[in-house]
Design an enzyme around this catalytic site. Structure first.
Site, PDB file in Angstrom:
ATOM      1  N   LYS A  14       0.848  -1.182   0.000  1.00 46.59           N
ATOM      2  CA  LYS A  14       0.000   0.000   0.000  1.00 46.59           C
ATOM      3  C   LYS A  14       0.890   1.241   0.000  1.00 46.59           C
ATOM      4  O   LYS A  14       1.987   1.213   0.563  1.00 46.59           O
ATOM      5  CB  LYS A  14      -0.904   0.023   1.235  1.00 46.59           C
ATOM      6  N   ARG A 101       6.646   1.277   6.782  1.00 42.32           N
ATOM      7  CA  ARG A 101       6.238   0.440   7.903  1.00 42.32           C
ATOM      8  C   ARG A 101       7.085  -0.826   7.908  1.00 42.32           C
ATOM      9  O   ARG A 101       7.222  -1.513   6.901  1.00 42.32           O
ATOM     10  CB  ARG A 101       4.765   0.058   7.759  1.00 42.32           C
ATOM     11  N   HIS A 191       1.593  -5.567  14.891  1.00 41.55           N
ATOM     12  CA  HIS A 191       0.375  -4.813  14.543  1.00 41.55           C
ATOM     13  C   HIS A 191       0.242  -3.564  15.405  1.00 41.55           C
ATOM     14  O   HIS A 191      -0.862  -3.075  15.644  1.00 41.55           O
ATOM     15  CB  HIS A 191      -0.893  -5.673  14.698  1.00 41.55           C
ATOM     16  N   LEU A 219      -7.927  -8.183  13.042  1.00 42.93           N
ATOM     17  CA  LEU A 219      -8.183  -9.489  12.443  1.00 42.93           C
ATOM     18  C   LEU A 219      -8.152  -9.380  10.926  1.00 42.93           C
ATOM     19  O   LEU A 219      -9.028  -8.762  10.315  1.00 42.93           O
ATOM     20  CB  LEU A 219      -9.555 -10.020  12.892  1.00 42.93           C
ATOM     21  N   GLY A 220      -7.136  -9.956  10.335  1.00 40.77           N
ATOM     22  CA  GLY A 220      -6.993  -9.970   8.884  1.00 40.77           C
ATOM     23  C   GLY A 220      -6.253 -11.216   8.480  1.00 40.77           C
ATOM     24  O   GLY A 220      -6.487 -12.293   9.017  1.00 40.77           O
ATOM     25  N   GLY A 222      -3.116 -11.613   9.047  1.00 39.42           N
ATOM     26  CA  GLY A 222      -2.497 -11.794  10.349  1.00 39.42           C
ATOM     27  C   GLY A 222      -3.471 -11.289  11.405  1.00 39.42           C
ATOM     28  O   GLY A 222      -4.269 -10.391  11.134  1.00 39.42           O
ATOM     29  N   ARG A 251      -0.777 -18.803   9.316  1.00 39.06           N
ATOM     30  CA  ARG A 251       0.087 -18.953  10.488  1.00 39.06           C
ATOM     31  C   ARG A 251      -0.654 -19.708  11.585  1.00 39.06           C
ATOM     32  O   ARG A 251      -1.846 -19.528  11.788  1.00 39.06           O
ATOM     33  CB  ARG A 251       0.545 -17.592  10.995  1.00 39.06           C
ATOM     34  N   ILE A 342     -11.016  -8.949   8.353  1.00 40.40           N
ATOM     35  CA  ILE A 342     -12.043  -9.802   8.953  1.00 40.40           C
ATOM     36  C   ILE A 342     -12.834  -9.020   9.994  1.00 40.40           C
ATOM     37  O   ILE A 342     -14.063  -9.058  10.026  1.00 40.40           O
ATOM     38  CB  ILE A 342     -11.399 -11.054   9.580  1.00 40.40           C
ATOM     39  N   GLY A 343     -12.133  -8.294  10.848  1.00 39.90           N
ATOM     40  CA  GLY A 343     -12.799  -7.552  11.915  1.00 39.90           C
ATOM     41  C   GLY A 343     -13.773  -6.513  11.396  1.00 39.90           C
ATOM     42  O   GLY A 343     -14.821  -6.267  12.012  1.00 39.90           O
ATOM     43  N   GLU A 344     -13.452  -5.903  10.254  1.00 38.15           N
ATOM     44  CA  GLU A 344     -14.293  -4.839   9.715  1.00 38.15           C
ATOM     45  C   GLU A 344     -15.427  -5.357   8.834  1.00 38.15           C
ATOM     46  O   GLU A 344     -16.443  -4.673   8.670  1.00 38.15           O
ATOM     47  CB  GLU A 344     -13.434  -3.872   8.886  1.00 38.15           C
ATOM     48  N   ASN A 345     -15.278  -6.555   8.274  1.00 41.70           N
ATOM     49  CA  ASN A 345     -16.194  -6.985   7.220  1.00 41.70           C
ATOM     50  C   ASN A 345     -16.977  -8.260   7.514  1.00 41.70           C
ATOM     51  O   ASN A 345     -17.780  -8.670   6.672  1.00 41.70           O
ATOM     52  CB  ASN A 345     -15.408  -7.184   5.925  1.00 41.70           C
ATOM     53  N   GLU A 395      -3.660   2.822   9.055  1.00 45.54           N
ATOM     54  CA  GLU A 395      -2.281   2.759   9.531  1.00 45.54           C
ATOM     55  C   GLU A 395      -1.442   3.896   8.969  1.00 45.54           C
ATOM     56  O   GLU A 395      -0.529   4.385   9.635  1.00 45.54           O
ATOM     57  CB  GLU A 395      -1.651   1.421   9.148  1.00 45.54           C
TER      58      GLU A 395
END
Length: 413
Positions: A14, A101, A191, A219-220, A222, A251, A342-345, A395
């Site tokens: 990104k 990053r 993170h 949550l993604g 990773g 992982r 994952i957390g957002e969607n 981020e």
């Protein structure tokens, strides 16, 4: 100042180009991403802010270049940003610094740092601790320096920095002291920029942010959970490497070390082979036998696939364990906040993780949770003792803010 921010993942890149005024909010100029670099069929998303007709036309008609590495992707980004036929000017002409990053900063890198030869050598030595992330980030840095020259400063901002001041009891493993002194074995946490953003954002929505007890879930691909008080981390699920803690896309998360030793002894597997097994062939992919993508797993579960259902339940079970443990660690919780893909969607995943916390007085509002897909939302029931939020993670704002503060301090001194 004008900052070009690069956020390199294991197979994605990104970028954000931002003007950082002395006061007031940052002004975005361009942004985009490149994903899925493994086979040269990656996708570029390139956009100016605001979108110009020329840039939109180029983006709509251009064929994605054949790119096999993130370093090549960074080169394509720099070429696009520097093309005056697209933007009417060379957007790279006024860049003050490029900002990167970096996942693992070890013991040495505890804050944003200008990266010259010694710093880059030190980071290269840390690559074995974050093999999926640090090497691609360093390759992007090398590509940027080759294109822009050494006159433009390179600044590293580190995921581990948020956890540099964890309490000693949260850092230490119960292993011989020489493991720490000779090999640097401790919990580093990862993170950090995502969790900082989530804690800062939800803290602004609470009555007493200076003392707020917050559990943040990133949550993604990773995944990690962090417990913070007043914007300071006190516990986190990831450890010496990003392998520890939750089940992730590929992982493993927590595994009995005895099991790892047993498999290596019985199979003759080398450390490098075991590293690949745990980082690239475990997690949701291993449990399902099909995919590491939570969206695909949810669709498979809907069609009655038992392996997908098991993978999802193991994923949520592990997350529930950490959330409940951190409620105990914090002596209660004022807010739980979800971020990441994952957390957002995925409303169903959020429901499975916090839906069993009624014993702690924590309740979701089902309608609000179901409606929150990729958007910021308060999803707590009115009677819930803790706020529950979904907040898309930015981020880049944390990365650019840290770099701008570093550059201003250097100028002032």
């Amino acid at each position: 100042m004008r900052l070009l921010v690069f956020n390199a993942g294991s197979s994605s890149l990104k970028f954000d180009l931002r003007e950082m005024p002395a006061s007031g909010p940052a002004r975005p100029l361009a942004a985009g991403s490149f994903v899925d670099a493994a086979d040269g069929s990656g996708r570029f998303v390139l956009r100016t802010v605001p979108v110009t007709a020329a840039a939109a036309a180029v983006a709509a008609t251009a064929s994605p270049p054949a790119v096999a590495t993130l370093a090549e992707a960074a080169g394509c980004v720099l070429k696009w940003l520097g093309d005056p036929l697209v933007h009417g000017a060379d957007l790279l002409a006024g860049v003050t610094a490029t900002v990167h990053r970096i996942v693992h900063g070890g013991e040495r890198f505890r804050a944003a740092t200008v990266l010259d030869g010694p710093e880059l050598d030190a980071l290269a030595a840390l690559s074995s601790l974050a093999p999926l992330h640090n090497p691609p980030a360093l390759a992007v840095i090398a590509a940027v320096r080759a294109r822009l020259g050494a006159e433009i400063p390179l600044i590293g901002v580190f995921d581990t920095a948020y956890y540099a001041d964890l309490p000693e009891a949260a850092i230490r493993y119960a292993v011989p002291p020489r493991w720490r002194s000779d090999f640097g074995i401790r919990r580093y946490g990862f993170h950090g920029m995502a969790h900082r953003y989530l804690c800062r954002s939800v803290g602004e929505r609470l009555a007493a942010p200076a003392s707020a007890r917050i559990i943040s879930l990133q949550l993604g691909r990773g995944c990690s959970v962090t417990a913070s008080v007043g914007g300071r981390a006190i516990a986190t699920s990831m450890g010496f490497t990003p392998l520890e803690g939750l089940v992730m896309g590929t992982r493993s998360g927590d595994v009995d070390p005895g099991a790892i030793l047993y498999v290596m002894e019985r199979s003759g597997m080398s450390p490098a082979e075991m590293r690949r097994e745990l980082n690239e062939h475990s997690g949701l992919l291993a449990l399902s036998g099909r995919t590491a993508d939570m969206r695909e797993l949810l669709a498979l579960e809907h069609r009655g696939d038992p392996a997908a259902s098991l993978a999802i339940e193991v994923f949520c079970r592990r997350a529930r364990h950490f959330v409940a443990a951190y409620i105990a660690e914090l002596g209660g919780v004022d807010a739980i906040v979800f971020g990441g893909g994952i957390g957002e969607n995925c409303p169903g995943i959020r429901r499975r993780i916090v839906g069993s916390l009624q014993w702690a007085g924590i309740e979701l509002l089902p309608e609000a949770n179901a409606a929150s897909v990729g958007v910021e939302a308060d999803i707590a029931a009115a009677a819930s003792r803790a706020a529950i939020w979904v907040i898309p993670v930015d981020e880049a704002s944390v990365i650019a803010g840290d770099a701008a503060a570093l550059l201003r301090n250097r100028t002032a001194t």
